[in-house]
Structure formats: C-alpha cells, structure tokens
Design a protein around this motif. Structure first.
Motif, PDB file in Angstrom:
ATOM      1  N   LEU A 101       0.681  -1.248   0.026  1.00  0.00           N
ATOM      2  CA  LEU A 101       0.282  -0.030   0.091  1.00  0.00           C
ATOM      3  C   LEU A 101       0.877   1.133  -0.121  1.00  0.00           C
ATOM      4  O   LEU A 101       0.448   2.379  -0.650  1.00  0.00           O
ATOM      5  N   THR A 102       2.105   1.331   0.574  1.00  0.00           N
ATOM      6  CA  THR A 102       2.720   2.424   0.652  1.00  0.00           C
ATOM      7  C   THR A 102       3.619   2.579  -0.593  1.00  0.00           C
ATOM      8  O   THR A 102       3.667   3.761  -1.039  1.00  0.00           O
ATOM      9  N   PHE A 103       4.035   1.295  -1.143  1.00  0.00           N
ATOM     10  CA  PHE A 103       4.487   1.688  -2.622  1.00  0.00           C
ATOM     11  C   PHE A 103       3.294   2.364  -3.533  1.00  0.00           C
ATOM     12  O   PHE A 103       3.987   3.171  -4.166  1.00  0.00           O
ATOM     13  N   LYS A 104       2.261   1.707  -3.369  1.00  0.00           N
ATOM     14  CA  LYS A 104       1.338   2.509  -4.279  1.00  0.00           C
ATOM     15  C   LYS A 104       1.037   3.673  -4.117  1.00  0.00           C
ATOM     16  O   LYS A 104       0.925   4.816  -4.813  1.00  0.00           O
ATOM     17  N   LYS A 105       0.956   4.134  -2.728  1.00  0.00           N
ATOM     18  CA  LYS A 105       0.803   5.677  -2.480  1.00  0.00           C
ATOM     19  C   LYS A 105       1.887   6.360  -2.883  1.00  0.00           C
ATOM     20  O   LYS A 105       1.607   7.454  -3.512  1.00  0.00           O
ATOM     21  N   LEU A 106       3.047   5.915  -2.649  1.00  0.00           N
ATOM     22  CA  LEU A 106       4.232   6.906  -3.282  1.00  0.00           C
ATOM     23  C   LEU A 106       4.128   7.110  -4.822  1.00  0.00           C
ATOM     24  O   LEU A 106       4.363   7.978  -5.399  1.00  0.00           O
ATOM     25  N   ILE A 107       3.736   5.948  -5.394  1.00  0.00           N
ATOM     26  CA  ILE A 107       3.906   6.042  -6.958  1.00  0.00           C
ATOM     27  C   ILE A 107       2.520   6.835  -7.307  1.00  0.00           C
ATOM     28  O   ILE A 107       2.837   7.837  -8.251  1.00  0.00           O
ATOM     29  N   ASP A 108       1.579   6.704  -6.726  1.00  0.00           N
ATOM     30  CA  ASP A 108       0.383   7.419  -7.049  1.00  0.00           C
ATOM     31  C   ASP A 108       0.457   8.903  -6.567  1.00  0.00           C
ATOM     32  O   ASP A 108       0.140   9.991  -7.661  1.00  0.00           O
ATOM     33  N   ARG A 162       3.590  10.472  -8.700  1.00  0.00           N
ATOM     34  CA  ARG A 162       3.678  10.258  -9.915  1.00  0.00           C
ATOM     35  C   ARG A 162       5.101   9.615 -10.275  1.00  0.00           C
ATOM     36  O   ARG A 162       5.844   9.930 -11.217  1.00  0.00           O
ATOM     37  N   LEU A 163       5.251   8.562  -9.629  1.00  0.00           N
ATOM     38  CA  LEU A 163       6.800   7.799  -9.997  1.00  0.00           C
ATOM     39  C   LEU A 163       6.468   6.741 -10.644  1.00  0.00           C
ATOM     40  O   LEU A 163       5.426   5.881 -10.623  1.00  0.00           O
ATOM     41  N   THR A 164       7.324   6.210 -11.533  1.00  0.00           N
ATOM     42  CA  THR A 164       7.447   4.801 -12.162  1.00  0.00           C
ATOM     43  C   THR A 164       7.967   3.948 -11.215  1.00  0.00           C
ATOM     44  O   THR A 164       8.674   4.214 -10.080  1.00  0.00           O
TER      45      THR A 164
END
Length: 298
Positions: A133-140, A143-145
C-alpha cells in the motif's frame, strides 16, 4: 528519568544489534524529547498496532529502556513528528515515560513517507500489505514509475512489482497476509491462479490444513490445469493425525507468542521449537513474555 537498561543477554543488546539509523539529513546526536511534544505521522506505513504486543513492549521498556532511538522531524519550535518508531513511542507512553531518545532529521513530506517506509522495511517491521500500500501511495501521490521508486528506496523493480501484485488478491486473502495467517510464499502461489474464486478456495484450504508453500504451489498448478480442462479444482489431501497434532501445537505457540513460531519434529519425536524475532522490538516482546511466564511459575 528513563529506566536503567538491564543487561538482558550477557553482552547486552547494543553489542548484538546494529544501531544504524536511516540515512537522512539532520543531526546524528541522540536527543531526549518530551513525549508531549511528539505527534505521530499520519502517513505512517504501519496501519495496525497490536495492543497486547504494545503492552508487552511497554513492560520491556520499563525494564530495559528504549534501545533504538526514534527518528523525528522538527515541525515547530516545540513540536516534532515521528518518522520512525511509533510503536516504541506508544509503548513508552504506556510504560509511563515522559521523554524518549530520538534522532532529529530534516525531511519534507515526500521524504518523510519514504524514510518511514525505508526504516520499517530495513527493520522488517511492516507486513507485506502495508509495504504494498505504501509503494502504491508513493507511486500515485508523487507520480513515480516503478523504476524511479526502485532508485529512490533502493529496492529492485521486480520486488516492488511483486508487492504491488498482492493488492490484486481478494480482500480476504490480503487480510490474512496482513495478519500473518499466510506468508508471501503462499500469496505468490495464489497469484498464479487467475480466478479470485479459486484463489479464495485454495486460501481456505491453507487455513484449514496449514499447508506449506510447496504444497500450495503444487495445488495451484493443479487448480490451473483443472480450470483449463473445465474440471473442478482438486481438494487438498488431509494430512495424517500426527501432522495435524503438530500443526495445532505450532498454531497454538504462534498465537501465544504472536509470531510464527517454527516447530520441527522427525519420525522419532526429536525436534526443536524456534522463536524467531526480526528486530530488537520483537526480542524485547519475547523477553517480556518469558519473564511473565517465569514470574507466574514463581
């Protein structure tokens, strides 16, 4: 005044555990910070705190003190926010401490989330779903790949992708993974099955029989082959009574010690019981539990 540490393991925990903190801008000196000046991080990756485990950690902190300082950032003249160490902070309050040792770091909002994630991953404090969930939050949010996130947190892109895939599992399976009723190996095997209904069916078999990862991988393959042939998924063969008895004992010990206790026994009845711990917080919890057992027997 914080309690004096007890030399718990002869040489002491400090000589056994790395005291390195998350690399970040700021002072490397340890400061004594009043707990009333500290607030939790609302974007903290950890989402669940076991109250019973916090109580055990509080007992240990009263005996040993806080071994690993918290990491904080200054948010005002007399205000600090937690980057890492919220469990220790909560347990310290339960233990009656009025101040806690801490490193003061410099971080903006995005760095705060990243630092908290990195610190928790390095200490293996987070469950797989919290990490995903934290990976997803950082990406979203930023706006990270996956590639860019990989560079920023020092994890392989494939590792990040594998964690994100966990969020495609049915909610019931995600909860089981979060609560450590199954582990990442089980989850990866379930992900090899496309249909959620079949994933749930095999997940329930894991819970009923305590299936190993290897057995789940075998069953997942059988489920896929049966699905392609339009046949009903095969049921897992029931383990023998002796294995069931050992599984029950293993589950009982794991529940009592709130960690996946490892239990092995050969055909002659010889074996061992191992109580794993991932960091000094979990070691403190174990010490507190053993102390409680010892005192109750006395």
């Amino acid at each position: 005044m914080p309690p004096i540490r007890r030399n718990a393991l002869g040489r002491g925990l400090d000589s056994l555990i790395s005291m390195d903190d998350v690399p970040a801008r700021g002072s490397s000196a340890i400061n004594d910070i009043d707990v009333t000046l500290i607030s939790p991080n609302p974007d903290q990756p950890r989402t669940t705190f076991d109250e019973a485990a916090l109580d055990e950690l509080a007992v240990s902190i009263r005996e040993l003190g806080i071994i690993q300082p918290l990491s904080l950032r200054k948010t005002g003249p007399d205000a600090y926010q937690i980057i890492a160490g919220e469990r220790r902070y909560r347990a310290a309050i339960k233990a009656g401490l009025t101040s806690v040792p801490a490193y003061i770091r410099t971080a903006n909002d995005s760095e705060l989330t990243e630092m908290a994630l990195i610190e928790n991953i390095q200490r293996e404090d987070l469950n797989a779903i919290e990490i995903a969930l934290t990976f997803k939050k950082l990406i979203d949010q930023y706006r990270l790949t996956q590639e860019r996130l990989s560079e920023r947190i020092g994890k392989k892109r494939a590792t990040i992708a594998n964690f994100l895939r966990l969020l495609k599992l049915p909610a019931e399976v995600q909860l089981g993974l979060r609560d450590k009723r199954v582990d990442m190996g089980h989850a990866r095997a379930l992900l090899s099955i496309e249909k959620p209904a079949l994933q749930l069916k095999l997940y329930n078999e894991i819970l009923r029989q305590g299936l190993s990862v290897r057995k789940v991988e075998e069953l997942a393959k059988a489920y896929r082959e049966a699905d392609e042939a339009g046949e009903e998924a095969p049921a897992a063969k029931k383990a023998d009574n002796r294995t069931n008895d050992y599984d029950i004992l293993k589950k009982h010990l794991s529940a009592s010690f709130r960690r996946p206790v490892q239990f092995t026994c050969n055909a002659k009845g010889k074996g061992k019981i191992t109580f794993p711990f991932k960091n000094e917080d979990e070691l403190e919890q174990l010490i507190a539990i053993f102390d409680t057992i010892k005192h109750s027997e006395g």
